[in-house]
Design a protein around this motif. Structure first.
Motif, PDB file in Angstrom:
ATOM      1  N   PHE A 140       0.853  -1.177   0.000  1.00 11.67           N
ATOM      2  CA  PHE A 140       0.000   0.000   0.000  1.00 11.67           C
ATOM      3  C   PHE A 140       0.894   1.233   0.000  1.00 11.67           C
ATOM      4  O   PHE A 140       1.907   1.279   0.700  1.00 11.67           O
ATOM      5  CB  PHE A 140      -0.923  -0.028   1.211  1.00 11.67           C
ATOM      6  CG  PHE A 140      -1.747  -1.297   1.272  1.00 11.67           C
ATOM      7  CD1 PHE A 140      -2.986  -1.357   0.667  1.00 11.67           C
ATOM      8  CD2 PHE A 140      -1.237  -2.440   1.878  1.00 11.67           C
ATOM      9  CE1 PHE A 140      -3.730  -2.537   0.676  1.00 11.67           C
ATOM     10  CE2 PHE A 140      -1.968  -3.621   1.893  1.00 11.67           C
ATOM     11  CZ  PHE A 140      -3.214  -3.671   1.288  1.00 11.67           C
ATOM     12  N   ALA A 141       0.496   2.218  -0.823  1.00 14.81           N
ATOM     13  CA  ALA A 141       1.365   3.375  -1.032  1.00 14.81           C
ATOM     14  C   ALA A 141       0.570   4.678  -0.972  1.00 14.81           C
ATOM     15  O   ALA A 141      -0.652   4.702  -1.172  1.00 14.81           O
ATOM     16  CB  ALA A 141       2.072   3.252  -2.382  1.00 14.81           C
ATOM     17  N   GLU A 175     -10.333  -6.878   5.219  1.00 15.37           N
ATOM     18  CA  GLU A 175     -10.512  -6.993   3.778  1.00 15.37           C
ATOM     19  C   GLU A 175      -9.574  -5.994   3.104  1.00 15.37           C
ATOM     20  O   GLU A 175      -9.345  -4.898   3.625  1.00 15.37           O
ATOM     21  CB  GLU A 175     -11.963  -6.700   3.389  1.00 15.37           C
ATOM     22  CG  GLU A 175     -12.939  -7.765   3.871  1.00 15.37           C
ATOM     23  CD  GLU A 175     -14.331  -7.579   3.283  1.00 15.37           C
ATOM     24  OE1 GLU A 175     -14.508  -6.641   2.474  1.00 15.37           O
ATOM     25  OE2 GLU A 175     -15.216  -8.362   3.631  1.00 15.37           O
ATOM     26  N   ILE A 176      -9.042  -6.376   1.956  1.00 17.93           N
ATOM     27  CA  ILE A 176      -8.119  -5.488   1.242  1.00 17.93           C
ATOM     28  C   ILE A 176      -8.800  -4.163   0.924  1.00 17.93           C
ATOM     29  O   ILE A 176      -8.165  -3.102   0.965  1.00 17.93           O
ATOM     30  CB  ILE A 176      -7.630  -6.138  -0.071  1.00 17.93           C
ATOM     31  CG1 ILE A 176      -6.926  -7.458   0.212  1.00 17.93           C
ATOM     32  CG2 ILE A 176      -6.699  -5.194  -0.826  1.00 17.93           C
ATOM     33  CD1 ILE A 176      -6.541  -8.223  -1.039  1.00 17.93           C
ATOM     34  N   LYS A 177     -10.076  -4.206   0.631  1.00 16.32           N
ATOM     35  CA  LYS A 177     -10.802  -2.994   0.226  1.00 16.32           C
ATOM     36  C   LYS A 177     -11.178  -2.101   1.408  1.00 16.32           C
ATOM     37  O   LYS A 177     -11.808  -1.051   1.212  1.00 16.32           O
ATOM     38  CB  LYS A 177     -12.055  -3.365  -0.548  1.00 16.32           C
ATOM     39  CG  LYS A 177     -13.091  -4.148   0.257  1.00 16.32           C
ATOM     40  CD  LYS A 177     -14.290  -4.507  -0.605  1.00 16.32           C
ATOM     41  CE  LYS A 177     -15.337  -5.268   0.191  1.00 16.32           C
ATOM     42  NZ  LYS A 177     -16.506  -5.652  -0.640  1.00 16.32           N
ATOM     43  N   THR A 178     -10.790  -2.486   2.624  1.00 12.61           N
ATOM     44  CA  THR A 178     -11.086  -1.672   3.802  1.00 12.61           C
ATOM     45  C   THR A 178     -10.612  -0.236   3.593  1.00 12.61           C
ATOM     46  O   THR A 178      -9.528   0.002   3.073  1.00 12.61           O
ATOM     47  CB  THR A 178     -10.410  -2.262   5.049  1.00 12.61           C
ATOM     48  OG1 THR A 178     -10.946  -3.572   5.297  1.00 12.61           O
ATOM     49  CG2 THR A 178     -10.651  -1.390   6.281  1.00 12.61           C
ATOM     50  N   TYR A 180      -6.976   1.375   3.094  1.00 10.70           N
ATOM     51  CA  TYR A 180      -6.098   0.421   2.411  1.00 10.70           C
ATOM     52  C   TYR A 180      -6.504   0.227   0.951  1.00 10.70           C
ATOM     53  O   TYR A 180      -5.680   0.313   0.046  1.00 10.70           O
ATOM     54  CB  TYR A 180      -6.098  -0.922   3.149  1.00 10.70           C
ATOM     55  CG  TYR A 180      -5.562  -0.814   4.547  1.00 10.70           C
ATOM     56  CD1 TYR A 180      -4.204  -0.615   4.790  1.00 10.70           C
ATOM     57  CD2 TYR A 180      -6.422  -0.863   5.648  1.00 10.70           C
ATOM     58  CE1 TYR A 180      -3.717  -0.484   6.082  1.00 10.70           C
ATOM     59  CE2 TYR A 180      -5.943  -0.729   6.942  1.00 10.70           C
ATOM     60  CZ  TYR A 180      -4.599  -0.538   7.155  1.00 10.70           C
ATOM     61  OH  TYR A 180      -4.118  -0.398   8.426  1.00 10.70           O
ATOM     62  N   GLY A 181      -7.784  -0.034   0.722  1.00  3.90           N
ATOM     63  CA  GLY A 181      -8.237  -0.329  -0.632  1.00  3.90           C
ATOM     64  C   GLY A 181      -7.851   0.705  -1.660  1.00  3.90           C
ATOM     65  O   GLY A 181      -7.396   0.374  -2.763  1.00  3.90           O
ATOM     66  N   GLU A 182      -7.986   1.997  -1.280  1.00  2.00           N
ATOM     67  CA  GLU A 182      -7.663   3.057  -2.228  1.00  2.00           C
ATOM     68  C   GLU A 182      -6.162   3.280  -2.386  1.00  2.00           C
ATOM     69  O   GLU A 182      -5.733   4.024  -3.278  1.00  2.00           O
ATOM     70  CB  GLU A 182      -8.342   4.368  -1.813  1.00  2.00           C
ATOM     71  CG  GLU A 182      -7.859   4.937  -0.489  1.00  2.00           C
ATOM     72  CD  GLU A 182      -8.641   4.413   0.715  1.00  2.00           C
ATOM     73  OE1 GLU A 182      -8.675   5.124   1.729  1.00  2.00           O
ATOM     74  OE2 GLU A 182      -9.212   3.300   0.615  1.00  2.00           O
ATOM     75  N   GLU A 183      -5.353   2.607  -1.537  1.00  5.92           N
ATOM     76  CA  GLU A 183      -3.898   2.772  -1.601  1.00  5.92           C
ATOM     77  C   GLU A 183      -3.179   1.501  -2.061  1.00  5.92           C
ATOM     78  O   GLU A 183      -1.960   1.412  -2.012  1.00  5.92           O
ATOM     79  CB  GLU A 183      -3.356   3.209  -0.233  1.00  5.92           C
ATOM     80  CG  GLU A 183      -3.845   4.583   0.189  1.00  5.92           C
ATOM     81  CD  GLU A 183      -3.098   5.124   1.394  1.00  5.92           C
ATOM     82  OE1 GLU A 183      -2.532   4.302   2.156  1.00  5.92           O
ATOM     83  OE2 GLU A 183      -3.071   6.353   1.563  1.00  5.92           O
TER      84      GLU A 183
END
Length: 336
Positions: A283-284, A318-321, A324-327
């Motif tokens: 994540f960035a 969840e990855i989309k949390t 996190y999801g947007e990064e």
């Protein structure tokens, strides 16, 4: 046993790139530095000597009191560690002494891969927490015990009546003897001690550790659900995000880079639709296009296990949390 061809190529490539980053004089000087071994259950390495606050004293003594230290800190106290700590090193870990300054030594921790130093991950620690000399290293010729429990006790006697020190998952100590469910090991400066056999795995050599599956790595990680986050943490007392992923792999016989930014550059690139258990997720900043600042481990079904930040603990999200999801910035695979 399966061959580690892909992993070996990865590590050799990493070291080749690291060595190119040093001048011949620097490489030569590094080779002349003396080796030492961590003499406390978990050594904490700082960016500079003498940064300790009063409340950090339990982390800088010998023996250390990691639980006392971590439990004494409020959120603001933990947040202060960000940028002041480098990494941690486990009991018996080999380090290279790079510099000495009063009661402090700058060391490089072997096997914590980084382009910052070819000898290992650098940082400052109290001189009283290391033991110099080659006698301890020679004991590994007989094999070693690898701690597989989140934490376990070393005892001074085979009947486990006298506790000596609590040590962490992934600690490796020279194997001396196995006797009725008990394991005798050597320590850096306190002679032979005993462990419960059920808490360790025994190997003659590092290459004898069975090649893990992604599910094996994930299962190791799940043992630490609920463990508080610790910046620079590398042990069963507390992890940061990349310390968590590094340690889960290392305890299963696979050495990957120490930091998330470098972990994101190694291994094999994996598309999101092809994710498998054990893959590392990055994540960035700038909606995934900037600098990598976090890493988690994929566990399947769109979820990851990770150690997020100083306000929380090892958990599954969840990855989309949100956050996190947007990064999301991609994934890497370190297993064939």
């Amino acid at each position: 046993m399966k061959k580690r061809k892909g992993f070996i190529v990865l590590v050799l490539s990493f070291f080749a790139l690291s060595i190119l980053a040093f001048s011949p004089n620097e490489a030569s000087a590094s080779s002349k530095k003396k080796s030492a071994y961590v003499d406390v259950s978990v050594a904490t390495l700082w960016t500079e000597p003498g940064l300790l606050r009063t409340l950090d004293a339990p982390s800088a003594s010998n023996p250390v009191q990691l639980d006392e230290w971590i439990n004494s800190m409020k959120y603001e106290d933990k947040l202060w560690l960000v940028g002041n700590l480098e990494t941690q090193a486990l009991y018996g870990s080999k380090v290279t002494i790079l510099e000495e300054r009063g009661k402090w030594v700058k060391v490089a921790v072997a096997n914590q891969l980084t382009p910052r130093n070819e000898a290992g991950y650098p940082g400052w620690m109290p001189k009283g927490q290391v033991k110099t000399g080659k006698a301890f290293e020679q004991q590994f010729k007989k094999g070693f015990a690898l701690v597989k429990a989140p934490k376990t006790w070393l005892y001074s006697d085979s009947k486990h009546r006298s506790k000596f020190m609590e040590i962490s998952f992934d600690t490796r100590l020279p194997l001396l003897q196995v006797k009725k469910g008990k394991v005798k090991v050597m320590t850096p400066s306190n002679g032979a001690k005993w462990l419960d056999k059920k808490d360790v795995a025994l190997y003659q050599d590092e290459k004898d550790i069975p090649v893990p599956t992604g599910k094996d790595i994930v299962q190791s990680g799940k043992e630490f659900l609920g463990l508080p986050y610790l910046w620079a943490g590398m042990s069963g007392f507390g992890f940061d995000c990349s310390g968590f992923t590094y340690t889960m792999y290392h305890a299963n016989g696979v050495t990957i880079p120490r930091d998330s930014t470098v972990q994101a550059q190694q291994g094999k690139k994996v598309e999101r639709k092809d994710l498998k258990s054990g893959d590392l997720l990055f994540f960035a900043y700038d909606e995934g296009k900037g600098k990598v600042h976090h890493v988690g481990m994929y566990i399947g079904d769109g979820k990851m296990i990770h150690s997020p930040n100083s306000s929380t603990h090892v958990r599954i999200d969840e990855i989309k949390t949100s956050g996190y999801g947007e990064e999301y910035a991609g994934a890497r695979r370190y297993l064939d």
